[in-house]
Design a protein around this motif. Structure first.
Motif, PDB file in Angstrom:
ATOM      1  N   ARG A   9       0.835  -1.211   0.000  1.00  0.00           N
ATOM      2  CA  ARG A   9       0.000   0.000   0.000  1.00  0.00           C
ATOM      3  C   ARG A   9       0.872   1.265   0.000  1.00  0.00           C
ATOM      4  O   ARG A   9       0.532   2.264  -0.628  1.00  0.00           O
ATOM      5  N   ARG A  59     -15.711  13.583   4.251  1.00  0.00           N
ATOM      6  CA  ARG A  59     -14.521  12.973   3.660  1.00  0.00           C
ATOM      7  C   ARG A  59     -14.359  13.537   2.252  1.00  0.00           C
ATOM      8  O   ARG A  59     -15.359  13.845   1.582  1.00  0.00           O
ATOM      9  N   LYS A  74      -2.579   6.587   1.161  1.00  0.00           N
ATOM     10  CA  LYS A  74      -2.283   7.037   2.525  1.00  0.00           C
ATOM     11  C   LYS A  74      -1.254   8.158   2.357  1.00  0.00           C
ATOM     12  O   LYS A  74      -0.050   7.954   2.518  1.00  0.00           O
ATOM     13  N   TYR A 108      -4.513  14.078   5.488  1.00  0.00           N
ATOM     14  CA  TYR A 108      -4.870  13.948   6.900  1.00  0.00           C
ATOM     15  C   TYR A 108      -5.231  15.268   7.576  1.00  0.00           C
ATOM     16  O   TYR A 108      -5.624  15.278   8.742  1.00  0.00           O
ATOM     17  N   GLU A 155     -15.813   6.671   6.980  1.00  0.00           N
ATOM     18  CA  GLU A 155     -14.873   6.003   7.894  1.00  0.00           C
ATOM     19  C   GLU A 155     -14.591   6.916   9.071  1.00  0.00           C
ATOM     20  O   GLU A 155     -15.120   8.024   9.153  1.00  0.00           O
ATOM     21  N   GLY A 190      -9.018   7.768  11.214  1.00  0.00           N
ATOM     22  CA  GLY A 190      -7.876   6.909  10.904  1.00  0.00           C
ATOM     23  C   GLY A 190      -8.271   5.456  11.024  1.00  0.00           C
ATOM     24  O   GLY A 190      -7.470   4.590  11.383  1.00  0.00           O
ATOM     25  N   ILE A 237      -6.172  -2.473   5.935  1.00  0.00           N
ATOM     26  CA  ILE A 237      -5.645  -3.838   6.025  1.00  0.00           C
ATOM     27  C   ILE A 237      -6.309  -4.556   7.211  1.00  0.00           C
ATOM     28  O   ILE A 237      -6.598  -5.751   7.143  1.00  0.00           O
ATOM     29  N   THR A 238      -6.632  -3.806   8.244  1.00  0.00           N
ATOM     30  CA  THR A 238      -7.379  -4.410   9.356  1.00  0.00           C
ATOM     31  C   THR A 238      -8.817  -4.697   8.891  1.00  0.00           C
ATOM     32  O   THR A 238      -9.415  -5.698   9.290  1.00  0.00           O
ATOM     33  N   THR A 266      -4.896  -0.189  12.081  1.00  0.00           N
ATOM     34  CA  THR A 266      -3.652  -0.672  12.677  1.00  0.00           C
ATOM     35  C   THR A 266      -3.458  -0.045  14.048  1.00  0.00           C
ATOM     36  O   THR A 266      -3.094  -0.730  15.011  1.00  0.00           O
TER      37      THR A 266
HETATM   38  C1  LIG Z   1      -8.216   7.185   6.972  1.00  0.00           C
HETATM   39  C2  LIG Z   1      -7.919   5.801   7.397  1.00  0.00           C
HETATM   40  N1  LIG Z   1      -8.855   4.854   7.223  1.00  0.00           N
HETATM   41  C3  LIG Z   1      -8.646   3.584   7.604  1.00  0.00           C
HETATM   42  C4  LIG Z   1      -7.453   3.202   8.204  1.00  0.00           C
HETATM   43  C5  LIG Z   1      -7.252   1.776   8.610  1.00  0.00           C
HETATM   44  O1  LIG Z   1      -6.302   1.172   7.793  1.00  0.00           O
HETATM   45  P1  LIG Z   1      -5.405  -0.028   8.310  1.00  0.00           P
HETATM   46  O2  LIG Z   1      -6.325  -1.021   8.867  1.00  0.00           O
HETATM   47  O3  LIG Z   1      -4.701  -0.510   7.095  1.00  0.00           O
HETATM   48  O4  LIG Z   1      -4.479   0.537   9.329  1.00  0.00           O
HETATM   49  C6  LIG Z   1      -6.454   4.150   8.399  1.00  0.00           C
HETATM   50  C7  LIG Z   1      -5.182   3.782   8.992  1.00  0.00           C
HETATM   51  O5  LIG Z   1      -4.233   3.534   8.320  1.00  0.00           O
HETATM   52  C8  LIG Z   1      -6.684   5.484   7.985  1.00  0.00           C
HETATM   53  O6  LIG Z   1      -5.763   6.416   8.164  1.00  0.00           O
END
Ligand SMILES: Cc1ncc(COP(=O)(O)O)c(C=O)c1O
Length: 306
Positions: A60, A148, A159, A164, A193, A196, A220-221, A257
């Motif tokens: 990613r 968003r 990312k 951010y 969402e 983060g 990814i989670t 994460t």
């Molecule tokens: C905006 C946003 N959404 C979702 C996530 C969750 O992503 P991940 O599970 O890959 O950490 C993150 C964190 O990285 C994020 O910054």
């Protein structure tokens, strides 16, 4: 406050923490274009230290680099090794890794095509992002007044650090209002969402989460939880979700994460379900922690030994 560790990986070498500095004219510091990741390493019950889904995070990172036209000087394998080397150099048995690819100093102005693309990996100790109590009892959220980014305004699947500002504004608004976290809608009013984290809703035993064409990061989670849920026989539905569906959900939780699997017990002063952590959230959270740091060895492909 981040606790200082000894070494930071910067452009191919491990340097002392205090020497890991950049010039004030660093392009990304002014304009926010560049890629970063957040990755966790855990110590499992058998004592081994493993990075969780390192391959997917580095993929990613490179996808974000591609989307933002920041071509790193290092390969995926080198960045993965840098993550492991940084943990080893700091004798860390668990921690959070922050690889970052950014545009260095040189020319100023928006278009600076010849500035160096720099790569670094920082590691630090990070406990539960929203607190241990949040993991146990859930958090209170507020729907943000900040939407968003529309998918054509920015790069939802990247990312990218500049993106951010949207998250920081929403998070501050929620915290100043006495809530733990913000939930963001997209410009059409559908649930997107957290600042983060990805979001999941449970209704009548089915798990719902916004689909990938919406303005969300492909967490990814999120993928981990969808995989675990299907293994547990729970139907997973990727779809549009409205604010009312959130308020009327049986259970809601966030994944990320940093936030791991954090239950939500209240949204906009409305209790979610009975206002306590629900059975599906509990089950998925328990399985998640068993996989990342317990003794569940059903997904060795997700673990990279340090
Ligand atoms: C905006 C946003 N959404 C979702 C996530 C969750 O992503 P991940 O599970 O890959 O950490 C993150 C964190 O990285 C994020 O910054």
């Amino acid at each position: 406050m981040v606790d200082k560790v000894q070494k930071v990986w910067m452009d191919g070498e491990l340097v002392n923490w205090d020497d890991a500095n950049v010039h004030l004219l660093t392009h990304s510091l002014h304009y926010g274009v560049g890629a970063f990741e957040g990755i966790r390493a855990y110590q499992r019950t058998n004592g081994s230290v493993e990075v969780f889904r390192l391959n997917e995070h580095v993929d990613r990172l490179f996808d974000t680099a591609k989307l933002t036209l920041c071509q790193p000087k290092f390969t995926r394998e080198q960045v993965k090794q840098a993550c492991i080397d940084t943990l080893r150099a700091n004798n860390m048995s668990e921690g959070y890794l922050r690889p970052i690819i950014f545009i260095g100093d040189g020319a100023m102005g928006i278009y600076a095509p010849n500035n160096p693309i720099r790569t670094a990996v920082i590691a630090w100790k990070w406990g539960a992002y929203l607190g241990d109590e949040a993991l146990k009892s859930g958090i209170r959220c507020k729907i943000s007044s900040f939407a968003r980014h529309h998918i054509n305004v920015s790069l939802a699947k990247a990312k990218m650090m500049g993106q951010y500002t949207n998250s920081v504004l929403a998070k501050r608004e929620a915290k100043f209002g006495g809530y733990d976290e913000a939930i963001m809608l997209d410009v059409n009013g559908f649930v997107s969402e957290g600042t983060g984290e990805n979001i999941f809703v449970v209704k009548k035993g089915v798990l719902h989460t916004p689909d990938l064409s919406s303005s969300i990061l492909e967490g990814i989670t999120r993928d981990t939880i969808m995989t675990i849920a299907r293994e547990e026989g729970i139907t997973v539905n990727e779809c549009r979700i409205t604010r009312e569906q959130l308020w009327l959900a049986d259970e809601v939780f966030l994944t990320g994460t940093a936030a791991e699997v954090t239950p939500i017990r209240e949204v906009d002063n409305r209790a979610i379900g009975d206002g306590v952590v629900g059975p599906i959230t509990k089950r998925l959270q328990a399985r998640f922690f068993d996989i990342v740091k317990g003794s569940d060895s059903s997904h060795p492909e997700w673990l990279t030994k340090v």
